[in-house]
Design a protein around this motif. Sequence first.
Motif, mmCIF file in Angstrom:
data_model
loop_
_atom_site.group_PDB
_atom_site.id
_atom_site.type_symbol
_atom_site.label_atom_id
_atom_site.label_comp_id
_atom_site.label_asym_id
_atom_site.label_seq_id
_atom_site.Cartn_x
_atom_site.Cartn_y
_atom_site.Cartn_z
ATOM 1 N N VAL A 1 -13.976 39.163 6.537
ATOM 2 C CA VAL A 1 -14.353 40.522 6.007
ATOM 3 C C VAL A 1 -15.506 40.655 5.182
ATOM 4 O O VAL A 1 -16.257 41.770 5.527
ATOM 5 C CB VAL A 1 -13.057 40.901 5.213
ATOM 6 N N PRO A 2 -15.916 39.533 4.393
ATOM 7 C CA PRO A 2 -17.028 39.812 3.777
ATOM 8 C C PRO A 2 -18.316 40.152 4.514
ATOM 9 O O PRO A 2 -19.359 40.864 4.421
ATOM 10 C CB PRO A 2 -17.345 38.357 2.962
ATOM 11 N N ALA A 3 -18.477 39.224 5.923
ATOM 12 C CA ALA A 3 -19.395 39.656 6.719
ATOM 13 C C ALA A 3 -19.434 40.853 7.476
ATOM 14 O O ALA A 3 -20.507 41.636 7.608
ATOM 15 C CB ALA A 3 -19.645 38.414 7.762
ATOM 16 N N VAL A 4 -18.313 41.498 7.630
ATOM 17 C CA VAL A 4 -18.125 42.654 8.142
ATOM 18 C C VAL A 4 -18.447 43.779 7.058
ATOM 19 O O VAL A 4 -19.219 44.710 7.670
ATOM 20 C CB VAL A 4 -16.609 42.981 8.415
ATOM 21 N N LEU A 5 -18.409 43.653 6.055
ATOM 22 C CA LEU A 5 -18.567 44.479 4.737
ATOM 23 C C LEU A 5 -20.219 44.492 4.586
ATOM 24 O O LEU A 5 -20.827 45.812 4.642
ATOM 25 C CB LEU A 5 -18.014 44.274 3.418
ATOM 26 N N ALA A 6 -20.790 43.344 4.656
ATOM 27 C CA ALA A 6 -22.389 43.386 4.602
ATOM 28 C C ALA A 6 -22.980 44.053 5.909
ATOM 29 O O ALA A 6 -23.935 44.720 5.611
ATOM 30 C CB ALA A 6 -22.618 41.836 4.817
ATOM 31 N N GLU A 7 -22.349 43.906 7.066
ATOM 32 C CA GLU A 7 -23.040 44.685 8.213
ATOM 33 C C GLU A 7 -22.812 46.070 7.963
ATOM 34 O O GLU A 7 -23.616 46.789 8.107
ATOM 35 C CB GLU A 7 -22.047 44.336 9.459
ATOM 36 N N LEU A 8 -21.646 46.650 7.457
ATOM 37 C CA LEU A 8 -21.466 47.919 7.117
ATOM 38 C C LEU A 8 -22.384 48.542 6.140
ATOM 39 O O LEU A 8 -22.952 49.433 6.325
ATOM 40 C CB LEU A 8 -19.852 48.148 6.801
ATOM 41 N N ALA A 9 -22.593 47.831 5.066
ATOM 42 C CA ALA A 9 -23.533 48.150 4.306
ATOM 43 C C ALA A 9 -24.821 48.273 4.688
ATOM 44 O O ALA A 9 -25.696 49.595 4.339
ATOM 45 C CB ALA A 9 -23.502 47.268 2.848
ATOM 46 N N GLY A 10 -25.332 47.610 5.655
ATOM 47 C CA GLY A 10 -26.663 47.483 6.079
ATOM 48 C C GLY A 10 -26.642 48.966 6.898
ATOM 49 O O GLY A 10 -27.865 49.638 7.107
ATOM 50 N N TRP A 11 -25.446 49.299 7.512
ATOM 51 C CA TRP A 11 -25.660 50.407 8.699
ATOM 52 C C TRP A 11 -25.309 51.766 7.946
ATOM 53 O O TRP A 11 -26.113 52.459 8.355
ATOM 54 C CB TRP A 11 -24.678 50.150 9.740
ATOM 55 N N HIS A 12 -24.420 51.901 7.108
ATOM 56 C CA HIS A 12 -24.057 52.883 6.457
ATOM 57 C C HIS A 12 -23.711 52.847 5.167
ATOM 58 O O HIS A 12 -22.779 52.531 4.638
ATOM 59 C CB HIS A 12 -22.713 53.563 7.233
ATOM 60 N N PRO A 13 -24.916 52.792 4.201
ATOM 61 C CA PRO A 13 -24.961 52.522 2.967
ATOM 62 C C PRO A 13 -23.956 53.581 2.181
ATOM 63 O O PRO A 13 -23.431 53.339 0.967
ATOM 64 C CB PRO A 13 -26.198 52.669 2.421
ATOM 65 N N GLY A 14 -23.750 54.523 2.744
ATOM 66 C CA GLY A 14 -22.918 55.807 2.054
ATOM 67 C C GLY A 14 -21.371 55.434 2.120
ATOM 68 O O GLY A 14 -20.664 56.087 1.530
ATOM 69 N N LEU A 15 -21.049 54.592 2.975
ATOM 70 C CA LEU A 15 -19.685 54.393 3.169
ATOM 71 C C LEU A 15 -19.017 53.438 2.268
ATOM 72 O O LEU A 15 -20.039 52.369 1.739
ATOM 73 C CB LEU A 15 -19.495 53.670 4.408
ATOM 74 N N ARG B 1 -10.424 52.909 3.836
ATOM 75 C CA ARG B 1 -9.448 51.908 3.524
ATOM 76 C C ARG B 1 -9.031 50.995 4.518
ATOM 77 O O ARG B 1 -8.373 51.460 5.509
ATOM 78 C CB ARG B 1 -8.339 52.908 2.885
ATOM 79 N N ILE B 2 -9.489 49.724 4.249
ATOM 80 C CA ILE B 2 -9.164 48.517 5.083
ATOM 81 C C ILE B 2 -8.266 47.612 4.789
ATOM 82 O O ILE B 2 -8.025 47.266 3.663
ATOM 83 C CB ILE B 2 -10.607 47.939 4.999
ATOM 84 N N GLY B 3 -7.253 47.455 5.554
ATOM 85 C CA GLY B 3 -6.217 46.446 5.480
ATOM 86 C C GLY B 3 -6.670 45.054 6.195
ATOM 87 O O GLY B 3 -7.093 45.265 7.242
ATOM 88 N N THR B 4 -6.198 44.014 5.533
ATOM 89 C CA THR B 4 -6.480 42.729 6.074
ATOM 90 C C THR B 4 -5.678 41.599 5.692
ATOM 91 O O THR B 4 -5.176 41.696 4.426
ATOM 92 C CB THR B 4 -8.098 42.066 5.845
ATOM 93 N N TYR B 5 -5.300 40.775 6.583
ATOM 94 C CA TYR B 5 -4.477 39.386 6.030
ATOM 95 C C TYR B 5 -5.706 38.539 5.359
ATOM 96 O O TYR B 5 -6.581 38.385 5.656
ATOM 97 C CB TYR B 5 -3.740 38.895 7.190
ATOM 98 N N PRO B 6 -4.710 37.607 4.505
ATOM 99 C CA PRO B 6 -5.483 36.746 3.532
ATOM 100 C C PRO B 6 -6.681 35.991 4.018
ATOM 101 O O PRO B 6 -8.006 35.921 3.583
ATOM 102 C CB PRO B 6 -4.719 35.962 2.653
ATOM 103 N N SER B 7 -6.577 35.332 5.176
ATOM 104 C CA SER B 7 -7.311 34.194 5.611
ATOM 105 C C SER B 7 -8.655 35.028 6.329
ATOM 106 O O SER B 7 -9.951 34.458 6.111
ATOM 107 C CB SER B 7 -6.822 33.146 6.632
ATOM 108 N N ALA B 8 -8.408 36.207 6.838
ATOM 109 C CA ALA B 8 -9.484 36.831 7.321
ATOM 110 C C ALA B 8 -10.227 37.555 6.083
ATOM 111 O O ALA B 8 -11.485 37.836 6.414
ATOM 112 C CB ALA B 8 -9.025 37.883 8.247
ATOM 113 N N ALA B 9 -9.687 37.779 5.142
ATOM 114 C CA ALA B 9 -10.374 38.456 3.974
ATOM 115 C C ALA B 9 -11.369 37.464 3.400
ATOM 116 O O ALA B 9 -12.563 37.824 2.989
ATOM 117 C CB ALA B 9 -9.081 38.806 2.881
ATOM 118 N N ARG B 10 -10.942 36.031 3.546
ATOM 119 C CA ARG B 10 -11.958 35.184 2.936
ATOM 120 C C ARG B 10 -13.021 34.868 4.086
ATOM 121 O O ARG B 10 -14.281 34.967 3.868
ATOM 122 C CB ARG B 10 -10.912 33.952 2.745
ATOM 123 N N ALA B 11 -12.540 34.841 5.490
ATOM 124 C CA ALA B 11 -13.356 34.201 6.299
ATOM 125 C C ALA B 11 -14.336 35.129 7.079
ATOM 126 O O ALA B 11 -15.520 34.792 7.797
ATOM 127 C CB ALA B 11 -12.803 33.139 7.320
#
Length: 295
Positions: free
Chosen positions: A107-121, A95-105
């Motif tokens: 966080v999507p790239a962070v989630l893409a990295e996580l999906a590549g490293w840990h697809p079960g997360l 469960r990740i909290g973020t402020y709006p401008s980081a959510a747009r600019a």
Amino acid sequence: MLDVRRLRLLRELAHLGTIAAVAEALSFSASAVSQQLSVLEKEAGVPLLERTGRRVVLTPAGRNLVRHAEAVLERLEQAGAELAHAREGLAGPLRIGTYPSAARAIVPAVLAELAGWHPGLEPMVTEVDPAEVAAALRAGELDVALVHEYDLVPADPEPGLAVTRPVFTEPMYLAARAPGTVADQRAEPWILSPPGTLCHSMAVRACESAGFAPRIRHRIDDFATVLALVAAGQGVALVPHLGIDRPPPGVVLTRLPMYRRTRAAFRAGAGAHPAVSAFVSALHTAVPAPLRNSA
């Protein structure tokens, strides 16, 4: 034996100040919180609270117990992190909290990295103002969150939480119809975030540092809308780098000697949890180099 769940209630009362606030933060009824704290007093064998009318304050014994509760809860987080390391592979919700401008600019790239490293997360993102993050983390509503601070609004340490060093730093800009300084805008109407947010406090203090109190016309918590209002001649505003994506025609952005710094925050003791560590690593990887190197 002292009950950990009741210790958590006492800890939250110390931070939030009222039983009603504790009940709201932890999704309990006020009567249930009061009842559990009474049971904790019986377990402790000494008064932990002093009741004055509708308010309660902690006794010296209560404040001392909160100090021990912080240590106990931190050790439990450390134990959970060690158990997570013993399991094979990362899986389940984060469960990740973020402020709006980081959510747009960011966080999507962070989630893409996580999906590549840990697809079960299973990352689950919630927008939350940094001023509200501490309560959400302590309540267990979030596991990790992005928080920011400004040069003029430094973050105070939050009991029960830990933060990383700044992950990225953004310059601040004056958004107006013409170039200028903050001091030049004393006669102009201002567009600020709603009261209670760090962005609001930052703008007020920046104006006060320039020798005036801002005349606030609009209270908007979305930087794209703020820039649209500036373009419409509705006022001036202070906007961080992540908030100036594709500014509308007519908006002049003047870089200021002010910065916003972003860190990752989590419960004390949880920094070694593999899911939290993975998020922080992905965050470092995903942040654009200019932001990592600015300031």
